[in-house]
Scaffold this motif. Sequence first.
Motif, short mmCIF file in Angstrom:
data_model
loop_
_atom_site.label_atom_id
_atom_site.label_comp_id
_atom_site.label_asym_id
_atom_site.label_seq_id
_atom_site.Cartn_x
_atom_site.Cartn_y
_atom_site.Cartn_z
N ARG A 18 -16.51 -32.17 -44.72
CA ARG A 18 -16.15 -31.92 -43.33
C ARG A 18 -16.98 -30.77 -42.81
O ARG A 18 -17.34 -29.86 -43.56
N ALA A 19 -17.29 -30.81 -41.54
CA ALA A 19 -17.96 -29.70 -40.87
C ALA A 19 -16.92 -28.93 -40.08
O ALA A 19 -16.15 -29.50 -39.32
N MET A 20 -16.89 -27.62 -40.28
CA MET A 20 -15.88 -26.79 -39.63
C MET A 20 -16.34 -26.39 -38.23
O MET A 20 -17.49 -25.98 -38.04
N LEU A 21 -15.44 -26.48 -37.27
CA LEU A 21 -15.72 -26.08 -35.90
C LEU A 21 -15.11 -24.71 -35.61
O LEU A 21 -14.00 -24.42 -36.06
N SER A 22 -15.83 -23.90 -34.89
CA SER A 22 -15.36 -22.56 -34.56
C SER A 22 -14.23 -22.63 -33.53
O SER A 22 -14.04 -23.65 -32.87
N PRO A 23 -13.48 -21.53 -33.37
CA PRO A 23 -12.44 -21.52 -32.32
C PRO A 23 -13.00 -21.82 -30.93
O PRO A 23 -12.39 -22.57 -30.16
N THR A 24 -14.17 -21.26 -30.61
CA THR A 24 -14.76 -21.48 -29.30
C THR A 24 -15.17 -22.94 -29.10
O THR A 24 -14.88 -23.54 -28.06
N ARG A 25 -15.85 -23.52 -30.09
CA ARG A 25 -16.26 -24.92 -30.00
C ARG A 25 -15.03 -25.83 -29.93
O ARG A 25 -15.00 -26.80 -29.16
N THR A 26 -14.01 -25.52 -30.71
CA THR A 26 -12.78 -26.32 -30.69
C THR A 26 -12.14 -26.27 -29.31
O THR A 26 -11.71 -27.32 -28.78
N HIS A 27 -12.08 -25.08 -28.71
CA HIS A 27 -11.50 -24.94 -27.38
C HIS A 27 -12.25 -25.81 -26.37
O HIS A 27 -11.62 -26.48 -25.54
N LYS A 28 -13.56 -25.82 -26.43
CA LYS A 28 -14.36 -26.62 -25.49
C LYS A 28 -14.13 -28.11 -25.69
O LYS A 28 -14.03 -28.88 -24.73
N ILE A 29 -14.05 -28.52 -26.95
CA ILE A 29 -13.83 -29.94 -27.25
C ILE A 29 -12.47 -30.39 -26.74
O ILE A 29 -12.34 -31.46 -26.13
N LEU A 30 -11.45 -29.57 -26.96
CA LEU A 30 -10.12 -29.92 -26.49
C LEU A 30 -10.05 -29.92 -24.96
O LEU A 30 -9.37 -30.75 -24.35
N LYS A 31 -10.77 -29.00 -24.33
CA LYS A 31 -10.75 -28.90 -22.87
C LYS A 31 -11.43 -30.09 -22.21
O LYS A 31 -10.90 -30.68 -21.26
N GLY A 63 -20.21 -25.44 -37.93
CA GLY A 63 -20.60 -24.90 -39.23
C GLY A 63 -21.01 -25.98 -40.20
O GLY A 63 -20.97 -27.17 -39.90
N SER A 64 -21.44 -25.56 -41.39
CA SER A 64 -21.78 -26.49 -42.47
C SER A 64 -22.74 -27.57 -41.98
O SER A 64 -22.39 -28.75 -41.90
N LYS A 65 -23.95 -27.17 -41.64
CA LYS A 65 -24.89 -28.08 -40.98
C LYS A 65 -25.16 -29.33 -41.80
O LYS A 65 -25.33 -30.43 -41.25
N ILE A 66 -25.22 -29.20 -43.11
CA ILE A 66 -25.43 -30.40 -43.94
C ILE A 66 -24.25 -31.35 -43.79
O ILE A 66 -24.42 -32.55 -43.61
N ASN A 67 -23.04 -30.78 -43.83
CA ASN A 67 -21.85 -31.62 -43.68
C ASN A 67 -21.77 -32.26 -42.30
O ASN A 67 -21.13 -33.30 -42.13
N ALA A 68 -22.40 -31.63 -41.31
CA ALA A 68 -22.34 -32.12 -39.94
C ALA A 68 -23.44 -33.13 -39.61
O ALA A 68 -23.42 -33.73 -38.53
N THR A 69 -24.37 -33.34 -40.53
CA THR A 69 -25.55 -34.17 -40.26
C THR A 69 -25.40 -35.55 -40.88
O THR A 69 -25.06 -35.68 -42.06
N HIS A 70 -25.66 -36.57 -40.07
CA HIS A 70 -25.67 -37.94 -40.58
C HIS A 70 -27.12 -38.38 -40.81
O HIS A 70 -27.90 -38.46 -39.89
#
Length: 263
Positions: free
Chosen positions: A121-134, A148-155
């Motif tokens: 899993r790629a971890m999202l920061s509080p700020t990024r999470t807030h924007k996604i939810l908004k 975070g975790s760029k390898i985990n976030a890359t397909h």
Amino acid sequence: MQINSISLVISTYNWAEALRLSLKSVLSQTRMPNEILIADDGSGEATKTVIDFFKKNTQIPIKHFWQEDIGFRKTIIMNKAIAAAGGQYIIQIDGDIILHPKFIADHVSEALPGHYIKGSRAMLSPTRTHKILKFKNTDISPFSSGVGSKINATHFASLSHIFRGDKFRSNNLRGCNFSFWKEDFIAVNGYNNDLEGWGHEDIELAARLTNLGIKQRQLKLRAVCFHLYHKINPRHNEDLNYQKYLKVIQDGVIQCKNGIKYL
């Protein structure tokens, strides 16, 4: 190996907006599950409202399994949902996870008899999470700030084999990105309902799968998913649960006594 039926199981507890985005990402998959099972550990009305909305707006069967909120009892509600699953293959996530569009297709293409799949899993920061939810946007770039975790976030499917390993291992499993054959789950009697409170129910299950002779297939650069930030849950029984996990390894336990077969 061809898989004819897939059940997607989503665990959730009182975060309706996160579940909404998780389900939205499910409906953007290149390969759809045959059914969606929501394992709900006592959420309130807001969660039911989200689930009812998606039931009305998709042809995929969605089943809601709910139990009273009297403490963290994830193992019990997961067992109930998986017991009712019609799929031969189970893909499991949490309700605070947003899926890459090829998440399910990747799990299915990597499935192998005698193995379960451990994704990342790629971890999202509080700020990024807030924007996604908004803005309710489930299209997440690995290069965005707050991812975070760029390898985990890359397909990058063509390079995934470099990281893939099939091993007898249990201590690194996370239930938020996990798939397995239902018959293997039944063979070890599912999750251990004697594990109370947060922590280690996933690795305890994986240890018993290992004792059964099931290998872990690790995935990177495939089955990508993103974890919305939230505060850490209370972990009162974490040490006790971990000791039970170690006992499973020490004694070679395959079936727990209090699991899916005794609900």
